[in-house]
Motif scaffolding. Structure first.
Motif, PDB file in Angstrom:
ATOM      1  N   GLU A  22      -1.229 -42.651  23.464  1.00 19.14           N
ATOM      2  CA  GLU A  22      -2.161 -42.587  22.341  1.00 19.14           C
ATOM      3  C   GLU A  22      -3.574 -42.963  22.783  1.00 19.14           C
ATOM      4  OE1 GLU A  22      -0.423 -45.106  19.387  1.00 19.14           O
ATOM      5  OE2 GLU A  22       1.069 -43.607  18.817  1.00 19.14           O
ATOM      6  N   ALA A  23      -3.694 -43.977  23.629  1.00 17.08           N
ATOM      7  CA  ALA A  23      -5.009 -44.392  24.137  1.00 17.08           C
ATOM      8  C   ALA A  23      -5.624 -43.284  24.974  1.00 17.08           C
ATOM      9  CB  ALA A  23      -4.885 -45.677  24.958  1.00 17.08           C
ATOM     10  N   LEU A  24      -4.826 -42.637  25.803  1.00 11.72           N
ATOM     11  CA  LEU A  24      -5.311 -41.526  26.625  1.00 11.72           C
ATOM     12  C   LEU A  24      -5.753 -40.361  25.751  1.00 11.72           C
ATOM     13  CD1 LEU A  24      -5.717 -40.261  29.417  1.00 11.72           C
ATOM     14  CD2 LEU A  24      -3.328 -39.520  29.310  1.00 11.72           C
ATOM     15  N   ASP A  25      -4.936 -39.991  24.775  1.00  7.78           N
ATOM     16  CA  ASP A  25      -5.282 -38.891  23.869  1.00  7.78           C
ATOM     17  C   ASP A  25      -6.560 -39.182  23.092  1.00  7.78           C
ATOM     18  OD1 ASP A  25      -3.039 -37.543  24.722  1.00  7.78           O
ATOM     19  OD2 ASP A  25      -1.835 -38.032  22.947  1.00  7.78           O
ATOM     20  N   THR A  26      -6.733 -40.419  22.655  1.00 13.28           N
ATOM     21  CA  THR A  26      -7.929 -40.809  21.922  1.00 13.28           C
ATOM     22  C   THR A  26      -9.162 -40.719  22.810  1.00 13.28           C
ATOM     23  OG1 THR A  26      -6.686 -42.266  20.466  1.00 13.28           O
ATOM     24  CG2 THR A  26      -9.057 -42.659  20.624  1.00 13.28           C
ATOM     25  N   ALA A  27      -9.063 -41.259  24.007  1.00 13.42           N
ATOM     26  CA  ALA A  27     -10.208 -41.244  24.929  1.00 13.42           C
ATOM     27  C   ALA A  27     -10.632 -39.820  25.261  1.00 13.42           C
ATOM     28  CB  ALA A  27      -9.869 -42.013  26.205  1.00 13.42           C
ATOM     29  N   ILE A  28      -9.668 -38.957  25.561  1.00 16.01           N
ATOM     30  CA  ILE A  28      -9.999 -37.566  25.891  1.00 16.01           C
ATOM     31  C   ILE A  28     -10.474 -36.819  24.647  1.00 16.01           C
ATOM     32  CG2 ILE A  28      -9.022 -35.367  26.663  1.00 16.01           C
ATOM     33  CD1 ILE A  28      -7.241 -36.998  28.575  1.00 16.01           C
ATOM     34  N   GLY A  29      -9.891 -37.097  23.511  1.00 18.17           N
ATOM     35  CA  GLY A  29     -10.274 -36.436  22.256  1.00 18.17           C
ATOM     36  C   GLY A  29     -11.689 -36.757  21.796  1.00 18.17           C
ATOM     37  N   GLU A  30     -12.192 -37.913  22.185  1.00 19.32           N
ATOM     38  CA  GLU A  30     -13.543 -38.304  21.800  1.00 19.32           C
ATOM     39  C   GLU A  30     -14.619 -37.568  22.597  1.00 19.32           C
ATOM     40  OE1 GLU A  30     -14.583 -40.442  19.319  1.00 19.32           O
ATOM     41  OE2 GLU A  30     -12.492 -40.392  18.688  1.00 19.32           O
ATOM     42  N   LEU A  31     -14.306 -37.115  23.794  1.00 22.60           N
ATOM     43  CA  LEU A  31     -15.310 -36.458  24.644  1.00 22.60           C
ATOM     44  C   LEU A  31     -15.983 -35.264  23.978  1.00 22.60           C
ATOM     45  CD1 LEU A  31     -13.816 -36.578  28.241  1.00 22.60           C
ATOM     46  CD2 LEU A  31     -15.814 -37.760  27.382  1.00 22.60           C
ATOM     47  N   PRO A  32     -15.238 -34.291  23.449  1.00 20.97           N
ATOM     48  CA  PRO A  32     -15.913 -33.149  22.831  1.00 20.97           C
ATOM     49  C   PRO A  32     -16.774 -33.544  21.623  1.00 20.97           C
ATOM     50  CG  PRO A  32     -13.574 -32.684  23.128  1.00 20.97           C
ATOM     51  CD  PRO A  32     -13.795 -34.118  23.471  1.00 20.97           C
ATOM     52  N   LYS A  33     -16.343 -34.530  20.878  1.00 26.52           N
ATOM     53  CA  LYS A  33     -17.120 -34.991  19.715  1.00 26.52           C
ATOM     54  C   LYS A  33     -18.480 -35.523  20.150  1.00 26.52           C
ATOM     55  CE  LYS A  33     -12.917 -36.304  17.289  1.00 26.52           C
ATOM     56  NZ  LYS A  33     -12.109 -37.412  16.792  1.00 26.52           N
ATOM     57  N   HIS A  34     -18.484 -36.326  21.199  1.00 27.81           N
ATOM     58  CA  HIS A  34     -19.744 -36.880  21.696  1.00 27.81           C
ATOM     59  C   HIS A  34     -20.597 -35.803  22.356  1.00 27.81           C
ATOM     60  CE1 HIS A  34     -18.842 -40.988  20.663  1.00 27.81           C
ATOM     61  NE2 HIS A  34     -17.662 -40.892  21.263  1.00 27.81           N
ATOM     62  N   ALA A  35     -19.971 -34.851  23.014  1.00 31.24           N
ATOM     63  CA  ALA A  35     -20.713 -33.764  23.651  1.00 31.24           C
ATOM     64  C   ALA A  35     -21.465 -32.945  22.606  1.00 31.24           C
ATOM     65  CB  ALA A  35     -19.766 -32.876  24.454  1.00 31.24           C
ATOM     66  N   VAL A  36     -20.822 -32.663  21.489  1.00 25.14           N
ATOM     67  CA  VAL A  36     -21.466 -31.908  20.415  1.00 25.14           C
ATOM     68  C   VAL A  36     -22.688 -32.654  19.883  1.00 25.14           C
ATOM     69  CG1 VAL A  36     -21.142 -31.097  18.031  1.00 25.14           C
ATOM     70  CG2 VAL A  36     -19.405 -30.616  19.756  1.00 25.14           C
ATOM     71  N   GLU A  37     -22.617 -33.961  19.807  1.00 30.71           N
ATOM     72  CA  GLU A  37     -23.758 -34.764  19.356  1.00 30.71           C
ATOM     73  C   GLU A  37     -24.980 -34.558  20.247  1.00 30.71           C
ATOM     74  OE1 GLU A  37     -22.552 -38.856  19.094  1.00 30.71           O
ATOM     75  OE2 GLU A  37     -20.983 -38.414  17.630  1.00 30.71           O
ATOM     76  N   PHE A  38     -24.753 -34.223  21.520  1.00 27.85           N
ATOM     77  CA  PHE A  38     -25.844 -33.980  22.464  1.00 27.85           C
ATOM     78  C   PHE A  38     -26.211 -32.510  22.562  1.00 27.85           C
ATOM     79  CE2 PHE A  38     -24.243 -38.077  24.016  1.00 27.85           C
ATOM     80  CZ  PHE A  38     -25.435 -38.773  24.125  1.00 27.85           C
ATOM     81  N   GLY A  39     -25.611 -31.679  21.713  1.00 28.21           N
ATOM     82  CA  GLY A  39     -25.908 -30.255  21.724  1.00 28.21           C
ATOM     83  C   GLY A  39     -25.127 -29.485  22.782  1.00 28.21           C
ATOM     84  N   ALA A  40     -24.109 -30.080  23.338  1.00 23.34           N
ATOM     85  CA  ALA A  40     -23.313 -29.419  24.375  1.00 23.34           C
ATOM     86  C   ALA A  40     -22.191 -28.605  23.739  1.00 23.34           C
ATOM     87  CB  ALA A  40     -22.728 -30.448  25.323  1.00 23.34           C
ATOM     88  N   GLU A  41     -21.653 -27.689  24.539  1.00 22.70           N
ATOM     89  CA  GLU A  41     -20.569 -26.821  24.073  1.00 22.70           C
ATOM     90  C   GLU A  41     -19.283 -27.012  24.871  1.00 22.70           C
ATOM     91  OE1 GLU A  41     -22.917 -23.481  24.904  1.00 22.70           O
ATOM     92  OE2 GLU A  41     -23.616 -23.241  22.852  1.00 22.70           O
ATOM     93  N   ALA A  42     -19.357 -27.755  25.956  1.00 21.42           N
ATOM     94  CA  ALA A  42     -18.170 -27.983  26.796  1.00 21.42           C
ATOM     95  C   ALA A  42     -18.340 -29.273  27.576  1.00 21.42           C
ATOM     96  CB  ALA A  42     -17.971 -26.814  27.756  1.00 21.42           C
ATOM     97  N   VAL A  43     -17.226 -29.743  28.111  1.00 22.99           N
ATOM     98  CA  VAL A  43     -17.226 -30.927  28.970  1.00 22.99           C
ATOM     99  C   VAL A  43     -16.578 -30.532  30.291  1.00 22.99           C
ATOM    100  CG1 VAL A  43     -16.398 -33.285  29.272  1.00 22.99           C
ATOM    101  CG2 VAL A  43     -17.071 -32.484  27.006  1.00 22.99           C
ATOM    102  N   LEU A  44     -17.281 -30.779  31.380  1.00 25.51           N
ATOM    103  CA  LEU A  44     -16.774 -30.462  32.715  1.00 25.51           C
ATOM    104  C   LEU A  44     -16.536 -31.738  33.508  1.00 25.51           C
ATOM    105  CD1 LEU A  44     -19.230 -27.577  33.692  1.00 25.51           C
ATOM    106  CD2 LEU A  44     -16.952 -27.377  32.697  1.00 25.51           C
ATOM    107  N   GLY A  45     -15.699 -31.646  34.511  1.00 30.55           N
ATOM    108  CA  GLY A  45     -15.478 -32.768  35.426  1.00 30.55           C
ATOM    109  C   GLY A  45     -14.840 -33.966  34.763  1.00 30.55           C
ATOM    110  N   LEU A  46     -13.770 -33.737  34.024  1.00 28.78           N
ATOM    111  CA  LEU A  46     -13.084 -34.827  33.337  1.00 28.78           C
ATOM    112  C   LEU A  46     -12.551 -35.848  34.341  1.00 28.78           C
ATOM    113  CD1 LEU A  46     -11.827 -36.034  30.744  1.00 28.78           C
ATOM    114  CD2 LEU A  46      -9.830 -34.614  31.214  1.00 28.78           C
ATOM    115  N   ARG A  47     -12.815 -37.108  34.045  1.00 33.77           N
ATOM    116  CA  ARG A  47     -12.287 -38.211  34.847  1.00 33.77           C
ATOM    117  C   ARG A  47     -11.713 -39.255  33.893  1.00 33.77           C
ATOM    118  NH1 ARG A  47     -15.216 -42.103  39.309  1.00 33.77           N
ATOM    119  NH2 ARG A  47     -13.586 -43.680  39.261  1.00 33.77           N
ATOM    120  N   VAL A  48     -10.535 -39.730  34.201  1.00 30.70           N
ATOM    121  CA  VAL A  48      -9.879 -40.738  33.366  1.00 30.70           C
ATOM    122  C   VAL A  48      -9.577 -41.952  34.229  1.00 30.70           C
ATOM    123  CG1 VAL A  48      -7.879 -41.267  31.937  1.00 30.70           C
ATOM    124  CG2 VAL A  48      -8.865 -38.977  31.876  1.00 30.70           C
ATOM    125  N   ASP A  49     -10.005 -43.117  33.767  1.00 34.22           N
ATOM    126  CA  ASP A  49      -9.712 -44.383  34.441  1.00 34.22           C
ATOM    127  C   ASP A  49      -8.870 -45.238  33.505  1.00 34.22           C
ATOM    128  OD1 ASP A  49     -11.260 -44.088  36.883  1.00 34.22           O
ATOM    129  OD2 ASP A  49     -13.025 -44.207  35.596  1.00 34.22           O
TER     130      ASP A  49
END
Length: 72
Positions: A22-49
């Protein structure tokens, strides 16, 4: 306590795995939401720690990537 015993006997704890997933899904799921806030359309180079914190089975999950615009 039962989860800890089960982990020792069975090798893994279902509750811990579920919360980790659930923590992993939440962290990855938040990326596109934040990208849209910056006017982006995609997220590249995903890294998970994943880092243990607190010594009580708690983990911290951080997902990062580069927000990009896809101009034609």
């Amino acid at each position: 306590m039962f989860a800890k015993i089960r982990e020792i006997v069975c090798g893994r704890a279902g509750a811990y795995e579920k919360s980790s997933r659930e923590a992993l899904d939440t962290a990855i799921g938040e990326l596109p939401k934040h990208a849209v806030e910056f006017g982006a359309e995609a997220v590249l180079g995903l890294r998970v720690d994943v880092e243990p914190i607190g010594g009580r089975g708690m983990i911290m999950v951080i997902a990062t990537g580069t927000a990009v615009r896809l101009d034609a």
